[in-house]
Design a protein around this motif. Sequence first.
Motif, PDB file in Angstrom:
ATOM      1  N   CYS A 127      35.522  47.758  37.457  1.00 18.84           N
ATOM      2  CA  CYS A 127      36.742  47.000  37.172  1.00 18.84           C
ATOM      3  C   CYS A 127      36.436  45.571  36.743  1.00 18.84           C
ATOM      4  CB  CYS A 127      37.650  46.997  38.397  1.00 18.84           C
ATOM      5  SG  CYS A 127      38.530  48.557  38.665  1.00 18.84           S
ATOM      6  N   SER A 128      35.327  45.029  37.214  1.00 26.66           N
ATOM      7  CA  SER A 128      34.929  43.668  36.852  1.00 26.66           C
ATOM      8  C   SER A 128      34.437  43.563  35.425  1.00 26.66           C
ATOM      9  CB  SER A 128      33.827  43.188  37.793  1.00 26.66           C
ATOM     10  OG  SER A 128      32.666  44.015  37.637  1.00 26.66           O
ATOM     11  N   GLY A 129      34.197  44.719  34.784  1.00 30.18           N
ATOM     12  CA  GLY A 129      33.637  44.734  33.441  1.00 30.18           C
ATOM     13  C   GLY A 129      32.138  44.971  33.427  1.00 30.18           C
ATOM     14  N   LYS A 130      31.525  44.937  34.592  1.00 34.14           N
ATOM     15  CA  LYS A 130      30.089  45.173  34.687  1.00 34.14           C
ATOM     16  C   LYS A 130      29.765  46.615  34.305  1.00 34.14           C
ATOM     17  CE  LYS A 130      26.209  44.993  37.945  1.00 34.14           C
ATOM     18  NZ  LYS A 130      25.794  44.693  39.335  1.00 34.14           N
ATOM     19  N   CYS A 218      42.242  49.714  39.957  1.00 38.70           N
ATOM     20  CA  CYS A 218      41.464  48.618  40.529  1.00 38.70           C
ATOM     21  C   CYS A 218      42.231  48.009  41.693  1.00 38.70           C
ATOM     22  CB  CYS A 218      41.209  47.531  39.484  1.00 38.70           C
ATOM     23  SG  CYS A 218      40.352  48.124  37.995  1.00 38.70           S
ATOM     24  N   MET A 219      41.489  47.537  42.678  1.00 40.94           N
ATOM     25  CA  MET A 219      42.119  46.907  43.831  1.00 40.94           C
ATOM     26  C   MET A 219      42.713  45.555  43.443  1.00 40.94           C
ATOM     27  SD  MET A 219      40.357  45.645  47.387  1.00 40.94           S
ATOM     28  CE  MET A 219      41.259  44.641  48.576  1.00 40.94           C
ATOM     29  N   LYS A 232      46.196  49.409  37.147  1.00 40.81           N
ATOM     30  CA  LYS A 232      45.516  50.281  36.189  1.00 40.81           C
ATOM     31  C   LYS A 232      44.214  49.668  35.687  1.00 40.81           C
ATOM     32  CE  LYS A 232      47.112  50.960  31.867  1.00 40.81           C
ATOM     33  NZ  LYS A 232      47.975  51.520  30.794  1.00 40.81           N
ATOM     34  N   HIS A 233      43.184  50.498  35.634  1.00 44.53           N
ATOM     35  CA  HIS A 233      41.889  50.086  35.093  1.00 44.53           C
ATOM     36  C   HIS A 233      41.938  50.286  33.577  1.00 44.53           C
ATOM     37  CE1 HIS A 233      37.183  50.505  35.385  1.00 44.53           C
ATOM     38  NE2 HIS A 233      37.571  49.611  34.500  1.00 44.53           N
ATOM     39  N   ALA A 234      42.214  49.227  32.849  1.00 41.00           N
ATOM     40  CA  ALA A 234      42.317  49.303  31.391  1.00 41.00           C
ATOM     41  C   ALA A 234      40.986  49.748  30.785  1.00 41.00           C
ATOM     42  CB  ALA A 234      42.730  47.946  30.825  1.00 41.00           C
TER      43      ALA A 234
END
Length: 290
Positions: A127-130, A218-219, A232-234
Amino acid sequence: HRDKPLKFAAVLAKTQASDRLWPRDLKQIIAGLQDAGIPVINTALADRGAFRALFSLGGTLATLKNSDVGSLTTARSNAEVMYMVGDTLVNLDYDMKTLKPGLATSWSVSTDGLTYTFKLRPDVTFCSGKKMTAKEVAASYERWLDPETKGLVKWRMGDVDKITPVDDVTLEYKLKKPFSELLYQMTQYFHTIVNAEQAKQLGADFGVKAFDGTGPFCMESWTPRDSTVLTKHAGYKWGPDIYAGVTEAQVDKVIWKVVPEENTRVTALTAGQVDIFFKILLPQDLEAWA
């Protein structure tokens, strides 16, 4: 309810919950719902297209539970929430028996049953993009193994010898002795892959203040004994086949609201304040939806 009719009823016919009912009663419940014009889906034999149509909702989905889902860690949280915020290497099909690819696209097992080699999807992000690579997967498992983590039910990992990221998309999982249940256990939420770097940084606040997973949601927040909010996790596009070809989540936000009293939950549902709550239905309960 007259003012807010049920859109559908989902029945899982092969759960311990439904086993508490006599088959005659379950048939009566289903017949009553159908007579009222409410679609009934057996989630054990579900029409995937039906699920896709029903959940193309957008907006916010409010769900009631009788107890707190807990902080978002594999040791303390509920399975249904962990499966929303995270993924596992292996998944189960609707029959709850057939193994399906998850974050791993394929796997092989050595003839002695000690070495499992997983090929991972190259397009997964937290979720952070990592970006998720074999290194992050190995770190997630090493965190579980670390005595400092005080991880529960470590037997579900088997007797681990070493977990090695061979390259970005190849993970070698080596055991000290064979464990025939390993692939099945890897479908369970205890095996959720987490951002171990974030977990280390947050320490005891991991899963309380933040949780970085790869799941379709995502939290956003967790308020003890009150609610858990997921967004929502885009860009999520690596869901298993059982997601019926749906990529991103079909709702923008999910709120798990804690309401211990059943009467209050029923009132909230019939008043249209929430969308879903979980209950073992008995024939007399049909009167509530008349």
